[in-house]
Design a protein around this motif. Structure first.
Motif, PDB file in Angstrom:
ATOM      1  N   THR A 351       0.808  -1.210   0.000  1.00  0.00           N
ATOM      2  CA  THR A 351       0.000   0.000   0.000  1.00  0.00           C
ATOM      3  C   THR A 351       0.848   1.271   0.000  1.00  0.00           C
ATOM      4  N   THR A 352       0.391   2.250  -0.733  1.00  0.00           N
ATOM      5  CA  THR A 352       0.992   3.584  -0.681  1.00  0.00           C
ATOM      6  C   THR A 352       0.083   4.538   0.079  1.00  0.00           C
ATOM      7  N   GLU A 353      -1.039   4.015   0.548  1.00  0.00           N
ATOM      8  CA  GLU A 353      -2.003   4.806   1.319  1.00  0.00           C
ATOM      9  C   GLU A 353      -1.940   4.394   2.788  1.00  0.00           C
ATOM     10  N   ASP A 354      -2.563   5.196   3.637  1.00  0.00           N
ATOM     11  CA  ASP A 354      -2.722   4.828   5.036  1.00  0.00           C
ATOM     12  C   ASP A 354      -4.077   4.143   5.182  1.00  0.00           C
ATOM     13  N   VAL A 355      -4.039   2.865   5.564  1.00  0.00           N
ATOM     14  CA  VAL A 355      -5.217   2.001   5.530  1.00  0.00           C
ATOM     15  C   VAL A 355      -5.617   1.593   6.948  1.00  0.00           C
ATOM     16  N   ILE A 356      -6.917   1.511   7.188  1.00  0.00           N
ATOM     17  CA  ILE A 356      -7.464   1.015   8.444  1.00  0.00           C
ATOM     18  C   ILE A 356      -8.219  -0.283   8.153  1.00  0.00           C
ATOM     19  N   ILE A 357      -7.866  -1.361   8.850  1.00  0.00           N
ATOM     20  CA  ILE A 357      -8.532  -2.648   8.670  1.00  0.00           C
ATOM     21  C   ILE A 357      -9.164  -3.066   9.992  1.00  0.00           C
ATOM     22  N   LEU A 558      -7.563   5.887   5.617  1.00  0.00           N
ATOM     23  CA  LEU A 558      -7.548   6.812   6.744  1.00  0.00           C
ATOM     24  C   LEU A 558      -8.243   8.112   6.341  1.00  0.00           C
ATOM     25  N   GLY A 559      -9.197   8.521   7.134  1.00  0.00           N
ATOM     26  CA  GLY A 559      -9.933   9.746   6.855  1.00  0.00           C
ATOM     27  C   GLY A 559     -11.244   9.523   6.136  1.00  0.00           C
ATOM     28  N   ASP A 560     -11.423   8.322   5.557  1.00  0.00           N
ATOM     29  CA  ASP A 560     -12.676   8.008   4.866  1.00  0.00           C
ATOM     30  C   ASP A 560     -13.612   7.261   5.802  1.00  0.00           C
ATOM     31  N   GLU A 561     -14.892   7.504   5.656  1.00  0.00           N
ATOM     32  CA  GLU A 561     -15.883   6.804   6.456  1.00  0.00           C
ATOM     33  C   GLU A 561     -16.373   5.533   5.771  1.00  0.00           C
ATOM     34  N   ALA A 562     -16.526   5.597   4.442  1.00  0.00           N
ATOM     35  CA  ALA A 562     -17.059   4.444   3.701  1.00  0.00           C
ATOM     36  C   ALA A 562     -15.952   3.416   3.465  1.00  0.00           C
ATOM     37  N   PRO A 563     -16.204   2.140   3.776  1.00  0.00           N
ATOM     38  CA  PRO A 563     -15.191   1.108   3.538  1.00  0.00           C
ATOM     39  C   PRO A 563     -15.028   0.813   2.053  1.00  0.00           C
ATOM     40  N   LEU A 564     -13.814   0.425   1.671  1.00  0.00           N
ATOM     41  CA  LEU A 564     -13.539   0.045   0.287  1.00  0.00           C
ATOM     42  C   LEU A 564     -13.888  -1.411   0.032  1.00  0.00           C
ATOM     43  N   MET A 565     -13.859  -2.221   1.068  1.00  0.00           N
ATOM     44  CA  MET A 565     -14.237  -3.618   0.929  1.00  0.00           C
ATOM     45  C   MET A 565     -14.723  -4.132   2.281  1.00  0.00           C
ATOM     46  N   GLY A 566     -15.519  -5.198   2.229  1.00  0.00           N
ATOM     47  CA  GLY A 566     -16.094  -5.749   3.447  1.00  0.00           C
ATOM     48  C   GLY A 566     -15.582  -7.135   3.740  1.00  0.00           C
ATOM     49  N   THR A 567     -16.358  -7.884   4.501  1.00  0.00           N
ATOM     50  CA  THR A 567     -15.973  -9.209   4.982  1.00  0.00           C
ATOM     51  C   THR A 567     -15.565 -10.133   3.842  1.00  0.00           C
ATOM     52  N   GLY A 568     -14.459 -10.836   4.052  1.00  0.00           N
ATOM     53  CA  GLY A 568     -13.955 -11.730   3.020  1.00  0.00           C
ATOM     54  C   GLY A 568     -14.244 -13.183   3.270  1.00  0.00           C
ATOM     55  N   GLY A 569     -15.251 -13.517   4.047  1.00  0.00           N
ATOM     56  CA  GLY A 569     -15.558 -14.920   4.313  1.00  0.00           C
ATOM     57  C   GLY A 569     -16.911 -15.058   4.969  1.00  0.00           C
ATOM     58  N   GLY A 570     -17.107 -16.181   5.650  1.00  0.00           N
ATOM     59  CA  GLY A 570     -18.365 -16.400   6.332  1.00  0.00           C
ATOM     60  C   GLY A 570     -19.024 -17.694   5.891  1.00  0.00           C
ATOM     61  N   ILE A 571     -20.332 -17.822   6.184  1.00  0.00           N
ATOM     62  CA  ILE A 571     -21.088 -19.034   5.867  1.00  0.00           C
ATOM     63  C   ILE A 571     -21.454 -19.068   4.382  1.00  0.00           C
ATOM     64  N   GLY A 572     -21.271 -20.247   3.784  1.00  0.00           N
ATOM     65  CA  GLY A 572     -21.561 -20.407   2.361  1.00  0.00           C
ATOM     66  C   GLY A 572     -22.705 -21.370   2.114  1.00  0.00           C
TER      67      GLY A 572
END
Length: 726
Positions: A351-357, A558-572
């Motif tokens: 990443t070249t950005e500041d990311v929050i996970i 960092l600084g954005d409210e809307a997420p770029l991506m969500g959960t990457g798993g779960g029940i199938g």
């Protein structure tokens, strides 16, 4: 003319007094000059002396002119460099990569990755203790020199030579200005087309050749002309690497103490200043005691240079800085590494950005797993043992709550045995054999005969599996066979329902590894990871639906409210029907709670639990995987080099580690019953109907169902009967 009666004056000059002659000075009689006795010079010596004097005059003549030219060139070079320097703001954040901040399920920071940068600070805005500590440690004459310190350089050369190194190897005698010039790579920016990697770029910037030192000196002097001392110090405080992925004072203060750089006390400031010499070695997350010892030295330097009084120094040394709770998490360890690897590279590792996970991690459960593993090895494993272990704890939907990838949990970037080690699963695979059978109409009370059994394997000859006890138990129910982990009934069931179908069920439950083709499939001859196996068991707990284990909940900049991506798993998708899953849970509950069950050591004192042991050939791997109504947990033990374990089976130490983990995980949680039920003769006990038990012939069981599967193309005719040798 008449005379008026006056007497005419005489036409002669008046008589004058004669001048007395000046008295003669008495003088000494001049002595006759003596001729110096001259010694005749040797003409040859005179010639060489003349030549020597001429050479000296020539050297002087050349020296002052060359010096003048050099000073002129130096001035022009410094002046040119001065014109290339940007404003000080352009130098404050020089990271080539961005940062990643990881939050746990409650939104608390527990880990950092990438080049962490807490924000711009200045020499005026940081704590005075930090400013003083840096100057006292790195360059006590900082405010008095012009960018270079001849005294410091001479001292460094002397030390290097005395220690048997080259004059420029080891101690550099660099000023803060020179160090800042080096951090700026002398103004050269990173260009991916010029360097193979950022590491090569940094190595080039750190070269210590004479030519490089000369350029560094020019750049430092130009900086001294362009910027004020405090501006240079500000660049240094923002650019310096301070260990733990933290670049700059603000990031380091937040990283280690969870406070801004402006709020640091003397001992915390001394600890950060001590990092500048060797950030990785002195990082408090690497070795807190060593970092505290280094900070004590910095405090002494501060006192010697008048920044602290003797009483202040002693008070600070007596109360050394300690890490914040977040810093003690050691940058998230194995879990953080796994999340970083599972996310998209352009937002994690590159990443070249500041990311929050935001992640699924539960720090309470993580501590519980680490403590349980440490307790077991400390109290039940012999000293000096090199055996390793791994633990995964997750919810029934695949949300990973804790991960321990090895006995040393305080690491970053290490080999993660929970996600990277593919090992044979042994009998821990058997629940998927029985899940297939239950889905096709078997019940927990169906009978299978445990007896000597052999098959001819093409290309390998006769294969005759045996039970772990080397005994045969005759007709047993499926529950009894699973509870005692009998091998022959498992193989018979697998061959009866068809290996293709067993492989399909296991794969759909989430076991992505290549599964064995032969009859040993039922005995766990295939390899898998602990994370895959725990996810597959979560599918059983949730009622028969597949699960993709996941740790990433959402990712945003960092600084954005809307997420770029969500959960990457779960029940199938659903794999087996809920009734089949509930009955399988009952059978696995008997493994833990039933008389003679191989998982008896995993029994919990206050709630129901279900699970399965697993031990591979020659005890190279030992597993225990199981669940309560709230959490799934898996434990693996073994050696990294596949050395057999001595006296360890899945029902032994792994089951005890599992029990210790789950007791801590469930502390304070109300007991919830497992979602299990039991059928008798194919009818649920809840219906109170009784039907005769079915004795299963392993060669033609549920023949009609298999015929339908063959006709639909789900399985091949060759595997419909399992290729049993009659």
């Amino acid at each position: 003319m008449s005379n008026t009666g006056r007497k005419k004056p005489r036409l002669v000059a008046p008589k004058r007094e004669p001048k007395k002659p000046a008295p003669k000075r008495k003088t000494r009689a001049a002595k006759p000059k003596r001729r110096k006795a001259t010694r005749k010079r040797n003409p040859i010596a005179a010639f060489f002396i003349g030549i020597f004097k001429w050479i000296l005059r020539l050297i002087w003549w050349v020296t002052w002119r060359v010096t003048a030219v050099c000073l002129l060139v130096l001035g022009l070079w410094v002046g040119y460099t001065y014109t290339t320097l940007p404003s000080v703001e352009a130098f404050l954040d020089g990271r080539a990569r961005g940062s990643v901040t990881l939050l746990d399920r409650d939104g608390e920071v527990f880990a950092w990755r990438g080049d962490q940068f807490g924000g711009v600070v200045t020499a005026e805005s940081v704590s005075k203790h930090l400013k003083n500590a840096v100057v006292a440690t790195e360059d006590k004459r900082f405010y008095r020199h012009f960018g270079l310190s001849p005294r410091g350089i001479a001292s460094a050369v002397k030390i290097n030579l005395s220690e048997g190194r080259g004059p420029l190897s080891g101690h550099g005698g660099s000023t803060i200005t020179q160090q800042t010039a080096k951090l700026l790579c002398l103004g050269v920016k990173y260009d991916p087309s010029q360097w193979e990697s950022e590491k090569d770029y940094v190595a080039d910037c750190r070269r210590g050749s004479l030519q490089r030192k000369a350029k560094e000196a020019i750049f430092a002097m130009a900086m001294e002309v362009k910027y004020t001392k405090d501006q240079i110090l500000s660049i240094y405080l923002n650019r310096a690497y301070m260990g733990g992925g933290a670049y700059g004072a603000e990031a380091a203060a937040q990283r280690y103490f969870s406070k801004p750089a402006a709020a640091l006390n003397a001992q915390e400031a001394a600890m950060l200043a001590g990092l500048l010499t060797a950030p990785s070695r002195f990082a408090p997350t690497t070795n807190l005691e060593r970092s505290q010892a280094r900070a004590a030295t910095v405090l002494r330097l501060m006192q010697e240079q008048g920044y602290l009084s003797g009483a202040e120094m002693k008070a600070a040394q007596a109360d050394p800085a300690t890490l914040s709770q977040a810093a003690e998490a050691q940058a998230g360890g194995y879990f953080a590494d796994w999340v970083m690897d599972s996310g998209p590279e352009f937002f994690t590792r590159d990443t070249t950005e500041d990311v929050i996970i935001k992640t699924t991690l539960d720090q309470r459960i993580q501590r519980a797993a680490e403590e349980a593993l440490a307790y077991t090895f400390e109290n039940k494993v012999r000293d000096g043992s090199k055996a390793e272990a791994a633990i995964v704890v997750m919810s029934a939907d695949g949300a990973v709550r804790a991960m321990v990838g090895g006995r040393n949990s305080k690491v970053t970037g290490a080999f993660n045995r929970a996600t990277m080690a593919r090992r044979q699963t042994g009998s821990a695979f058997k629940p998927f054999v029985y899940a297939t059978a239950l889905e096709l109409g078997y019940t927990s009370d169906s009978i299978i005969v445990d007896e000597p059994y052999c098959q001819n394997i093409p290309g390998s000859g006769q294969w005759c599996p045996e039970n772990y006890t080397r005994k045969y138990y005759g007709p047993v129910t499926l529950t009894e066979a699973l509870k005692k982990s009998l091998n022959i009934p498992a193989v018979k069931i697998s061959e009866s329902v068809g290996r293709d179908l067993v492989r399909r069920v296991a794969s759909e439950f989430g076991i992505e590894s290549d599964l064995a083709d032969g009859p040993a499939l039922a005995l766990g001859a295939s390899e898998s990871t602990l994370l895959e196996m725990a996810g597959a068991y979560a599918g059983i707990l949730n009622g028969g639906s597949s699960v993709t284990p996941y740790g990433l909940v959402e990712l945003r900049l960092l600084g954005d409210e809307a997420p770029l991506m969500g959960t990457g798993g779960g029940i199938g998708e659903r794999v087996i029907q809920q009734d089949a899953a509930r009955e399988l849970i009952y059978m696995m509950h008997e493994v833990v709670n039933g008389e003679g069950g191989t998982g008896g050591r995993a029994n919990l004192p206050d709630r129901q639990a279900a699970g399965k042991t697993g031990t591979t050939q020659a005890a190279r791997d030992a597993w225990f995987l199981g669940f309560t109504a709230d959490y799934v947990a898996g434990v693996w033990m073994g050696y990294d080099d596949n050395t057999p374990l001595k006296g360890v089976t899945g029902g032994g130490l792994p089951a005890e580690v599992w029990r210790e983990t789950m007791i801590r995980v469930h502390a304070g949680l109300p007991a919830t019953p497992l979602p299990m039920s039991r059928r008798s003769g194919g009818i649920s006990e809840q219906s109170q109907e009784q039907v005769p038990q079915m004795r299963i012939d392993p060669e033609n069981a549920i023949e009609g169902i298999l015929r339908d599967l063959i006709n639909s193309g789900e399985i091949t005719p060759g595997n419909a009967t399992g290729g049993i040798d009659r």
